[in-house]
Design a protein around this motif. Structure first.
Motif, PDB file in Angstrom:
ATOM      1  N   GLN A 193       0.685  -1.184  -0.035  1.00  0.00           N
ATOM      2  CA  GLN A 193       0.109  -0.051  -0.280  1.00  0.00           C
ATOM      3  C   GLN A 193       0.795   1.351   0.025  1.00  0.00           C
ATOM      4  N   CYS A 194       2.146   1.138   0.123  1.00  0.00           N
ATOM      5  CA  CYS A 194       3.245   2.188   0.330  1.00  0.00           C
ATOM      6  C   CYS A 194       2.993   2.917  -1.220  1.00  0.00           C
ATOM      7  N   THR A 195       2.913   4.297  -1.150  1.00  0.00           N
ATOM      8  CA  THR A 195       3.280   4.963  -2.472  1.00  0.00           C
ATOM      9  C   THR A 195       4.514   5.587  -2.662  1.00  0.00           C
ATOM     10  N   SER A 196       5.440   5.420  -1.604  1.00  0.00           N
ATOM     11  CA  SER A 196       6.767   5.563  -1.903  1.00  0.00           C
ATOM     12  C   SER A 196       7.626   4.361  -1.537  1.00  0.00           C
ATOM     13  N   SER A 197       8.891   4.594  -1.913  1.00  0.00           N
ATOM     14  CA  SER A 197       9.685   3.272  -1.908  1.00  0.00           C
ATOM     15  C   SER A 197      10.517   3.304  -0.699  1.00  0.00           C
ATOM     16  N   LEU A 198      10.383   2.140  -0.007  1.00  0.00           N
ATOM     17  CA  LEU A 198      11.124   1.716   1.363  1.00  0.00           C
ATOM     18  C   LEU A 198      12.577   1.948   1.346  1.00  0.00           C
ATOM     19  N   ARG A 199      13.372   2.571   2.054  1.00  0.00           N
ATOM     20  CA  ARG A 199      14.846   2.462   1.960  1.00  0.00           C
ATOM     21  C   ARG A 199      15.516   1.776   3.010  1.00  0.00           C
ATOM     22  N   TYR A 200      14.766   1.657   4.105  1.00  0.00           N
ATOM     23  CA  TYR A 200      15.345   0.974   5.508  1.00  0.00           C
ATOM     24  C   TYR A 200      14.296   0.042   5.886  1.00  0.00           C
ATOM     25  N   LEU A 201      14.451  -1.347   6.363  1.00  0.00           N
ATOM     26  CA  LEU A 201      13.773  -2.243   6.547  1.00  0.00           C
ATOM     27  C   LEU A 201      14.408  -3.003   7.856  1.00  0.00           C
ATOM     28  N   PHE A 202      13.844  -3.110   8.784  1.00  0.00           N
ATOM     29  CA  PHE A 202      14.132  -3.997  10.060  1.00  0.00           C
ATOM     30  C   PHE A 202      13.158  -5.036  10.357  1.00  0.00           C
ATOM     31  N   LEU A 203      13.287  -6.166  10.034  1.00  0.00           N
ATOM     32  CA  LEU A 203      11.975  -7.145  10.271  1.00  0.00           C
ATOM     33  C   LEU A 203      12.757  -8.476  10.932  1.00  0.00           C
ATOM     34  N   SER A 204      11.692  -9.249  11.620  1.00  0.00           N
ATOM     35  CA  SER A 204      12.213 -10.520  12.234  1.00  0.00           C
ATOM     36  C   SER A 204      11.121 -11.592  11.661  1.00  0.00           C
ATOM     37  N   LEU A 205      11.735 -12.656  11.169  1.00  0.00           N
ATOM     38  CA  LEU A 205      10.694 -13.718  10.638  1.00  0.00           C
ATOM     39  C   LEU A 205      11.206 -15.162  11.245  1.00  0.00           C
ATOM     40  N   HIS A 206      10.376 -16.032  11.593  1.00  0.00           N
ATOM     41  CA  HIS A 206      10.556 -17.223  11.824  1.00  0.00           C
ATOM     42  C   HIS A 206      10.935 -18.309  10.760  1.00  0.00           C
ATOM     43  N   TYR A 207      10.250 -17.717   9.456  1.00  0.00           N
ATOM     44  CA  TYR A 207      10.445 -18.843   8.457  1.00  0.00           C
ATOM     45  C   TYR A 207      10.343 -18.091   7.132  1.00  0.00           C
ATOM     46  N   PHE A 208      11.352 -18.231   6.356  1.00  0.00           N
ATOM     47  CA  PHE A 208      11.316 -17.613   4.820  1.00  0.00           C
ATOM     48  C   PHE A 208      11.137 -18.573   3.752  1.00  0.00           C
ATOM     49  N   PRO A 209       9.795 -18.877   3.161  1.00  0.00           N
ATOM     50  CA  PRO A 209       9.701 -19.764   2.201  1.00  0.00           C
ATOM     51  C   PRO A 209      10.473 -19.549   0.980  1.00  0.00           C
ATOM     52  N   GLU A 210      10.700 -20.534   0.449  1.00  0.00           N
ATOM     53  CA  GLU A 210      11.965 -20.397  -0.803  1.00  0.00           C
ATOM     54  C   GLU A 210      11.032 -19.597  -1.969  1.00  0.00           C
ATOM     55  N   LEU A 221      15.207  -0.831  -1.566  1.00  0.00           N
ATOM     56  CA  LEU A 221      15.924  -0.998  -0.135  1.00  0.00           C
ATOM     57  C   LEU A 221      17.463  -0.707  -0.280  1.00  0.00           C
ATOM     58  N   THR A 222      17.911   0.010   0.689  1.00  0.00           N
ATOM     59  CA  THR A 222      19.326   0.398   0.824  1.00  0.00           C
ATOM     60  C   THR A 222      19.809  -0.204   2.170  1.00  0.00           C
ATOM     61  N   TRP A 248      23.705  -2.142   2.802  1.00  0.00           N
ATOM     62  CA  TRP A 248      23.775  -2.411   4.343  1.00  0.00           C
ATOM     63  C   TRP A 248      22.920  -3.283   4.655  1.00  0.00           C
ATOM     64  N   GLY A 249      23.520  -4.583   4.826  1.00  0.00           N
ATOM     65  CA  GLY A 249      22.784  -5.985   5.232  1.00  0.00           C
ATOM     66  C   GLY A 249      23.183  -6.385   6.481  1.00  0.00           C
ATOM     67  N   ASN A 250      22.011  -6.993   7.157  1.00  0.00           N
ATOM     68  CA  ASN A 250      22.513  -7.641   8.499  1.00  0.00           C
ATOM     69  C   ASN A 250      21.411  -8.783   8.922  1.00  0.00           C
ATOM     70  N   PHE A 251      21.995  -9.980   8.570  1.00  0.00           N
ATOM     71  CA  PHE A 251      21.181 -11.129   8.522  1.00  0.00           C
ATOM     72  C   PHE A 251      21.376 -11.970   9.731  1.00  0.00           C
ATOM     73  N   HIS A 252      20.562 -12.666  10.455  1.00  0.00           N
ATOM     74  CA  HIS A 252      20.600 -13.413  11.463  1.00  0.00           C
ATOM     75  C   HIS A 252      19.885 -14.738  11.223  1.00  0.00           C
ATOM     76  N   ILE A 253      20.839 -15.864  10.871  1.00  0.00           N
ATOM     77  CA  ILE A 253      20.406 -16.900  10.059  1.00  0.00           C
ATOM     78  C   ILE A 253      20.122 -18.283  10.905  1.00  0.00           C
ATOM     79  N   TRP A 254      19.077 -18.672  11.001  1.00  0.00           N
ATOM     80  CA  TRP A 254      19.029 -20.190  11.294  1.00  0.00           C
ATOM     81  C   TRP A 254      18.877 -21.150  10.394  1.00  0.00           C
ATOM     82  N   ALA A 255      19.926 -21.975   9.560  1.00  0.00           N
ATOM     83  CA  ALA A 255      19.917 -22.723   8.607  1.00  0.00           C
ATOM     84  C   ALA A 255      18.912 -23.885   8.548  1.00  0.00           C
ATOM     85  N   SER A 256      18.354 -23.980   7.258  1.00  0.00           N
ATOM     86  CA  SER A 256      17.600 -25.158   7.730  1.00  0.00           C
ATOM     87  C   SER A 256      17.941 -26.121   6.671  1.00  0.00           C
TER      88      SER A 256
END
Length: 473
Positions: A193-210, A221-222, A248-256
């Motif tokens: 629904q955003c009409t502008s482009s995001l530049r910064y995103l900080f999220l937490s997910l339990h699972y990221f489907p392929e 995103l930058t 700039w990227g920050n990734f906390h990974i639980w490998a499946s």
């Protein structure tokens, strides 16, 4: 003789006083507005200060607010204190047309008969309009659920100014009650629904489907931080390819599970603008998923700083430094490399194998030709009673920096490394300053290798990454 005199600050121009007021405001983004704290306190000193404070939109542009939710004793509908909505309306009026930076939480409390309440549903239109006007938005799940319901009902909700989005579930805020993590699909529906482009995103997910597609707006995103991702290799490369402008990227990974790359076009896995990358690898039990696999099909030509934080068990291929060499081949411009914790552990078998005289390998800087800063995180006290701290540090320094094996070759005139940082939180947390034996070890190193500056520090880029998203605020 007059008993009262004007204070010196009263003689300053109003614009100077406004600037002073702005510098008085706390930078803590998670502090509730109170009458005893600035900026509200500045409106209570005198009428002159109140006029100046209320005429300075910048003072009111940042707000952390935790909404109190109760249940009506009559029909159990959700209600909120009337004074909270009044405060929000008053606050919004003070920053006027400036697009706010909002951190919004929610908490459940029992109905207080001494307060006047409003139906949450009757106030939601105002709250939603306020949220939609933000340029920086940090919300917990309560607000996302409410917005999702509105979208399901056919409402058009636009975020015309937003450039930064933060999921408040990760803020360790004790007042946050909605602890469930949002799925990427739900977040995508809302951010579409955003009409502008995001530049910064900080999220937490339990699972990221392929095969989950990211919203098109996220392609600009930058800065991206994703915590606690349970991810497969195919999903990792899908993710990387979705953010071509990432810096700039920050990734906390639980490998499946290891999975297959048969349907993945690995030739597209290039991030040409990525300059700083933090990888935290949390899975201690998945021995089939190595750190180097995340970089095996990557090319990061602009990466300058790389921080890899992984448990000891993740460094299973270290005896030949195969892991690090694979990683460095994808990062030709790297200048700072951070490895920890216990990348070189005194109690692990690979430590002995790595520094065995017969195990001679080329130095890592023959691949990373611009590497000038190496940082190793260790824990001297992790060896238990096997070594004293002095012995453990001496062994670490001798084997790591003075060894004749070639993995560092610090004494070579071709070595580009200029600084080596040793990070030991245990060592520094027990003392106000590094102990004498540690300083003596550093002096010995400086004498042996005078062309490199050695330091014992706790200032790790990894920890800075944990706080870096607050800088976006």
């Amino acid at each position: 003789m007059a008993l009262f005199h004007n204070a010196p600050i009263d003689n300053l121009p109003y614009d100077v006083i406004r600037e002073i007021f702005v510098h008085c405001v706390s930078t803590d983004p998670f502090r509730q507005p109170r009458a005893t704290l600035e900026p509200m306190l500045l409106t209570q000193i005198c009428s002159s200060w109140r006029s100046i404070a209320l005429d300075c939109p910048t003072l009111w542009n940042h707000l952390y607010f935790c909404l109190t939710i109760a249940k009506s004793e009559i029909d159990q509908t959700e209600i909120i204190p009337k004074r909270q909505i009044e405060l929000l309306r008053w606050w919004k009026g003070n920053h006027g047309s400036m697009m706010p930076h909002l951190c919004l939480g929610a908490k459940i409390k029992h109905h207080d008969v001494t307060q006047e309440y409003l139906l949450l549903e009757d106030s939601w239109d105002f709250i939603l309009a306020y949220v939609a006007s933000a340029q920086y938005l940090c919300m917990d799940q309560f607000y996302w659920v409410q917005i999702g319901r509105r979208i399901d009902n056919g409402d058009e909700i636009m975020f015309p100014y937003i450039h930064t989005l933060v999921d408040l579930c990760n803020c360790n805020n004790p007042d946050v009650i909605y602890r469930c993590h949002s799925s990427i699909e739900v977040m995508g529906r809302i951010i579409n629904q955003c009409t502008s482009s995001l530049r910064y995103l900080f999220l937490s997910l339990h699972y990221f489907p392929e095969n989950t597609p990211f919203p098109g707006q996220w392609g600009a995103l930058t800065h991206l931080s994703l915590r606690e991702i349970k991810i497969s290799p195919a999903a990792w490369f899908t993710l990387i390819c979705s953010f071509p402008k990432l810096q700039w990227g920050n990734f906390h990974i639980w490998a499946s599970v290891l999975g297959s790359l048969d349907n993945i076009d690995t030739s597209r896995c290039t991030l040409r603008e990525l300059a700083d990358m933090f990888i935290t690898f949390n899975d201690r039990n998945n021995h089939s998923f190595h750190i180097s696999f995340l970089f095996a099909y990557l090319y990061l030509p602009s990466l300058r700083m790389l921080s890899i934080y992984a448990p000891i068990d993740s460094w299973t291929d270290i005896p030949s430094l195969a892991e690090i060499r694979i990683i460095l081949k994808s990062t030709p411009a790297i200048t700072t490399l951070v490895l920890g914790p216990d990348f070189l552990s005194l109690d692990q078998p690979h430590h002995v194998e790595l520094f065995h005289p017969m195990n001679v390998v080329e130095p890592i800087w023959d691949i990373a030709t611009q590497l000038i800063h190496l940082q190793l995180e260790i824990n001297i006290f992790s060896c238990g009673g096997k070594y004293t701290p002095e012995e453990a540090l001496d062994i670490f320094i001798k084997n790591t920096f003075l060894s004749n094996t070639g993995w560092l070759s610090l004494k070579s005139p071709m070595c580009p490394i200029q600084k080596i940082s040793i990070v030991d939180q245990g060592l520094l947390s027990l003392f106000d300053r590094p102990p004498d034996y540690a300083l003596a070890s550093l002096r010995k190193l400086s004498g042996e290798i005078p062309n490199i500056r050695f330091e014992l520090t706790s200032n790790s880029p990894r920890w800075n990454a944990e706080e870096a998203w607050k800088d976006w605020h």
